[in-house]
Design a protein around this motif. Sequence first.
Motif, PDB file in Angstrom:
ATOM      1  N   HIS A  81       5.145 -13.331  -2.310  1.00 30.62           N
ATOM      2  CA  HIS A  81       4.292 -12.839  -1.216  1.00 30.62           C
ATOM      3  C   HIS A  81       4.347 -11.334  -0.988  1.00 30.62           C
ATOM      4  N   ASP A  82       5.498 -10.716  -1.214  1.00 34.85           N
ATOM      5  CA  ASP A  82       5.613  -9.272  -0.944  1.00 34.85           C
ATOM      6  C   ASP A  82       5.512  -8.422  -2.202  1.00 34.85           C
ATOM      7  N   LYS A  85       4.364  -4.911  -2.002  1.00 37.73           N
ATOM      8  CA  LYS A  85       5.199  -3.820  -1.488  1.00 37.73           C
ATOM      9  C   LYS A  85       5.553  -2.827  -2.589  1.00 37.73           C
ATOM     10  N   HIS A 110       0.015  -3.846   2.184  1.00 40.17           N
ATOM     11  CA  HIS A 110       0.759  -4.484   1.086  1.00 40.17           C
ATOM     12  C   HIS A 110       0.255  -5.897   0.751  1.00 40.17           C
ATOM     13  N   HIS A 134       0.021 -13.862   4.424  1.00 41.40           N
ATOM     14  CA  HIS A 134       1.273 -14.138   5.143  1.00 41.40           C
ATOM     15  C   HIS A 134       1.463 -13.305   6.405  1.00 41.40           C
ATOM     16  N   HIS A 135       0.672 -12.248   6.610  1.00 42.08           N
ATOM     17  CA  HIS A 135       0.771 -11.490   7.870  1.00 42.08           C
ATOM     18  C   HIS A 135      -0.445 -11.717   8.764  1.00 42.08           C
ATOM     19  N   ASP A 163       8.116 -16.179   6.988  1.00 43.85           N
ATOM     20  CA  ASP A 163       8.325 -14.757   6.698  1.00 43.85           C
ATOM     21  C   ASP A 163       8.918 -14.036   7.909  1.00 43.85           C
TER      22      ASP A 163
HETATM   23 FE   LIG Z   1       4.842  -8.999   3.789  1.00 46.07          FE
END
Ligand SMILES: [Fe+2]
Length: 213
Positions: A81-82, A85, A110, A134-135, A163
């Motif tokens: 998911h990240d 970044k 991101h 996810h955010h 998360d």
């Molecule tokens: Fe994230």
Amino acid sequence: MLTRWSAARDTTDRNATVAAAEPEELAIEATDQRLDQIATAFAGVFDAESSFTFEHSDRVAARLGFSEAELVRLRRAAQLHDIGKLAVPNAILDKLGLLTGPEWEIVKQHPAHTLGVLAQVPVFRELAEDTANHHERIDGQGYFRGLTLVQLTPAARVLAVADVADALMSARPYRGPRPVDEVIALLRQGRGTQFRPDAVDAMTVSLAAAPSA
Ligand SMILES: [Fe+2]
Ligand SMILES: [Fe+2]
């Protein structure tokens, strides 16, 4: 050779060119086991601290009745998911003080980068949307697109709550991990606005049952 590469003007053309140039004997079959290995490897590279996102989302989804196939898919999404970044400078990610407005705008992009990367990898393409969401929040106040409840799948909603739980329970340069009861209280504050209620409920039961997680 120069002509072939220079003809590849956009990403799609470029990808097709690269795929066509791949020697057949080097092609690797994308087995389930191999996909898991790739997802795990990426998780280790870009965010060693969020290993709990994977475990949290797994437990929550199991409580919500996800099938084994859905759990496998969600585990990969949690690990990847990240990945976006990687496009955010470390000077911003590791900054000790408050982020400036422009820095925060960069951080908020991101998940868009996560979407961009995963959408280009055929074996992860179908995960890309859920993973990049996810955010997002069910009230539409999340990022990076401000989607709402009806646009978010159960997998995306589980990932969102897992998360945040992971972020709260992980040590940061400026604070230690928060205790479980505080994490539960904070998650409940977002019940019905940030998070889908059933995902928060499953998360809090899971946390209360495994306080050392
Ligand atoms: Fe994230
Ligand atoms: Fe994360």
